[in-house]
Motif scaffolding. Structure first.
Motif, PDB file in Angstrom:
ATOM      1  N   PHE A  14      12.731  -7.222  -0.184  1.00 53.74           N
ATOM      2  CA  PHE A  14      11.664  -7.011   0.797  1.00 53.74           C
ATOM      3  C   PHE A  14      10.915  -8.323   1.059  1.00 53.74           C
ATOM      4  CE2 PHE A  14       7.181  -4.881   0.538  1.00 53.74           C
ATOM      5  CZ  PHE A  14       6.944  -5.119   1.877  1.00 53.74           C
ATOM      6  N   LYS A 104       3.604 -12.904  -5.235  1.00 52.36           N
ATOM      7  CA  LYS A 104       2.612 -12.378  -6.164  1.00 52.36           C
ATOM      8  C   LYS A 104       3.235 -11.303  -7.040  1.00 52.36           C
ATOM      9  CE  LYS A 104       1.708  -8.526  -5.537  1.00 52.36           C
ATOM     10  NZ  LYS A 104       2.525  -7.248  -5.471  1.00 52.36           N
ATOM     11  N   TYR A 133      -2.577 -10.720   2.163  1.00 51.91           N
ATOM     12  CA  TYR A 133      -3.619  -9.966   2.885  1.00 51.91           C
ATOM     13  C   TYR A 133      -4.831 -10.814   3.265  1.00 51.91           C
ATOM     14  CZ  TYR A 133      -0.748  -5.966   1.814  1.00 51.91           C
ATOM     15  OH  TYR A 133       0.311  -5.104   1.733  1.00 51.91           O
ATOM     16  N   PHE A 161      -6.163   0.652  -3.607  1.00 52.44           N
ATOM     17  CA  PHE A 161      -4.808   0.488  -3.062  1.00 52.44           C
ATOM     18  C   PHE A 161      -4.011   1.694  -3.555  1.00 52.44           C
ATOM     19  CE2 PHE A 161      -2.013  -3.190  -1.476  1.00 52.44           C
ATOM     20  CZ  PHE A 161      -1.101  -2.321  -0.907  1.00 52.44           C
ATOM     21  N   TRP A 165       4.771   6.736  -3.962  1.00 52.06           N
ATOM     22  CA  TRP A 165       6.247   6.735  -3.980  1.00 52.06           C
ATOM     23  C   TRP A 165       6.873   6.941  -5.358  1.00 52.06           C
ATOM     24  CZ3 TRP A 165       8.959   2.474  -6.216  1.00 52.06           C
ATOM     25  CH2 TRP A 165       8.175   1.370  -6.552  1.00 52.06           C
ATOM     26  N   ARG A 180       9.936  -2.563 -10.272  1.00 49.32           N
ATOM     27  CA  ARG A 180       8.476  -2.422 -10.358  1.00 49.32           C
ATOM     28  C   ARG A 180       8.051  -1.323 -11.331  1.00 49.32           C
ATOM     29  NH1 ARG A 180       9.302  -4.217  -5.282  1.00 49.32           N
ATOM     30  NH2 ARG A 180       7.827  -5.686  -4.363  1.00 49.32           N
ATOM     31  N   ASP A 193       0.852  -5.094  -9.428  1.00 46.17           N
ATOM     32  CA  ASP A 193       1.519  -4.944  -8.138  1.00 46.17           C
ATOM     33  C   ASP A 193       0.524  -4.704  -7.003  1.00 46.17           C
ATOM     34  OD1 ASP A 193       3.812  -4.839  -6.524  1.00 46.17           O
ATOM     35  OD2 ASP A 193       3.805  -2.647  -6.563  1.00 46.17           O
ATOM     36  N   LEU A 194      -0.417  -3.804  -7.230  1.00 46.85           N
ATOM     37  CA  LEU A 194      -1.314  -3.408  -6.137  1.00 46.85           C
ATOM     38  C   LEU A 194      -2.750  -3.882  -6.342  1.00 46.85           C
ATOM     39  CD1 LEU A 194       0.006   0.243  -5.602  1.00 46.85           C
ATOM     40  CD2 LEU A 194       0.738  -1.858  -4.479  1.00 46.85           C
ATOM     41  N   HIS A 197      -3.593  -7.435  -5.475  1.00 46.99           N
ATOM     42  CA  HIS A 197      -3.972  -7.746  -4.087  1.00 46.99           C
ATOM     43  C   HIS A 197      -5.480  -7.558  -3.905  1.00 46.99           C
ATOM     44  CE1 HIS A 197      -0.192  -8.448  -2.046  1.00 46.99           C
ATOM     45  NE2 HIS A 197       0.333  -7.307  -2.469  1.00 46.99           N
ATOM     46  N   TYR A 327       1.527  -6.518  10.056  1.00 42.48           N
ATOM     47  CA  TYR A 327       1.715  -6.928   8.659  1.00 42.48           C
ATOM     48  C   TYR A 327       2.485  -8.245   8.544  1.00 42.48           C
ATOM     49  CZ  TYR A 327       3.912  -6.620   4.023  1.00 42.48           C
ATOM     50  OH  TYR A 327       4.362  -6.886   2.768  1.00 42.48           O
TER      51      TYR A 327
END
Ligand code: SOE
Length: 380
Positions: A14, A104, A133, A161, A165, A180, A193-194, A197, A327
């Motif tokens: 990705f 990151k 971001y 965040f 999933w 992940r 991971d989130l 950010h 994005y």
């Protein structure tokens, strides 16, 4: 004449796509002294590397990142591999004198991050971490409004965040796409991971976090491991909730989870100041909500600023006022800022040292969740 800057991309997932897309577009929209050239992509599978190279226009493929790092015709190593490989690659790339752009989070933890910072600073090679971001125009505008003092003293910072999933317990951990979920590859779950950010943005907008208290939870305790084929203990945090104190006296709450049914990538933050407040939502990323108490009472209210005018950050480079971007453009902006930083000698942020501060906050979150205690964040 622009100077070519040869990119050696490691990884093809990705983020390999997001960064490659940015390299391909950046000079079409920004006037820059440097021009990225997609020189080589590296992946363990030659077939996958070849397919990626063909799709994105890389000139060559490598199957061993060490060979890529040693190549004389590569200027920049872009690390888009799982977190547990960042440090080794970055240290080798710095020793080989390459510039490094790292996806990151910077590293698995602060200790590893320190080694990466030491390596790039010793080699004096330009470096940056892709916390994209910051470069969403509405988020950059938030920074501008705060720096102009429009909010006044800041009291509260609130960020979330949320994703959904990983709710299915049958989802395996490990391997392509699912690393992940594997603590050995990711270091942590939603924290690195989130939340990373949210923390990067928060440190940028509101300064240092001094101390915090956190709780984390792993809702699904065992999952089949894709690499071993066995059911194994899950070592990542599925959810995290944090209370924190900033150095400027403001209070924060951060929340992240992959178990918020219905939310795919709901990154939001709200900042409440003495005079004004701002709110941003990734699902509506081109808008910044702004409330200013100094407005005349009868018309006072939340303004929804459509951040698409020529004088909004980055927007003058794109279409015409009123037409929005998305994005992918945050990566184009980050690439542009990196190239601009090379030309001006004012390095784009976050560099490794700046991103290490986020790593320290992540470490503190995991420590506090484990100990159940309020903890100080390492200074750096
Ligand atoms: C996880 O699903 C993920 O892709 C993160 O790894 C990214 O950093 C984030 O921007 C979107 O969600």
């Amino acid at each position: 004449m622009t100077k070519p800057l040869n990119i050696g991309m490691i990884g093809y997932g990705f983020m390999g796509r997001a960064h490659s897309n940015a390299y391909r577009k950046v000079n079409n929209f920004f006037d820059l002294a440097y021009r990225p050239v997609l020189k080589a992509v590296c992946a363990r599978s030659a077939d996958k590397a070849k397919a990626f190279a063909e799709q994105w226009g890389y000139e060559a493929v490598e199957t061993d990142w060490r060979r890529l790092v040693e190549r004389k015709d590569i200027d920049v190593i872009d690390i888009c591999t799982p977190n547990n490989t960042h440090a080794e690659i970055a240290v080798a790339a710095a020793a080989a004198g390459k510039m490094i752009l790292c996806e990151k989070p910077l590293s698995m933890n602060g200790a590893e991050g320190q080694k990466m910072v030491a390596a790039v600073e010793k080699a004096k090679v330009p470096n940056m971490v892709w916390y994209n971001y910051r470069r969403v125009p509405a988020v950059t505008l938030a920074k501008q409004l705060i720096d102009e003092g429009r909010l006044g003293r800041i009291f509260h910072y609130r960020a979330k965040f949320l994703q959904d999933w990983t709710i299915n317990p049958e989802l395996p951990q490990g391997g392509a796409g699912l690393w992940r979920l594997d603590a050995a590859a990711a270091g942590s779950g939603v924290t690195g991971d989130l939340l990373a950010h949210c923390i990067d943005t928060a440190l940028w907008l509101n300064g240092r976090i001094d101390s915090l208290s956190a709780m984390t939870e792993t809702f699904v305790k065992e999952r089949k491991h894709n690499l071993t084929g066995k059911v194994e203990k899950v070592g990542i945090d599925d959810a995290a909730a944090v209370m924190a104190r900033f150095d400027n006296g403001s209070l924060a709450t951060f929340e992240s989870t992959r178990y918020a049914r219905g939310h795919k990538a709901l990154y939001t933050f709200e900042i409440n100041g003495e005079h004004a407040s701002i709110f941003w939502d990734l699902h509506d990323l081109h808008r910044l909500q702004y409330f200013d108490h100094r407005d005349q009472g009868i018309v006072r209210g939340w303004r929804s600023i459509h951040v698409s005018d020529g004088d909004h950050p980055y927007m003058g480079k794109w279409w015409v006022p009123g037409l929005q971007i998305g994005y992918e453009h945050s990566f184009v902006h980050q690439a542009a800022d990196f190239l601009e930083g090379l030309a001006t000698g004012k390095p784009a942020q976050p560099d490794f040292r700046d991103a290490l501060r986020t790593q320290y906050v992540c470490d503190a979150i995991l420590d506090s969740a484990k100990s159940g205690k309020w903890v100080e964040v390492a200074k750096g």
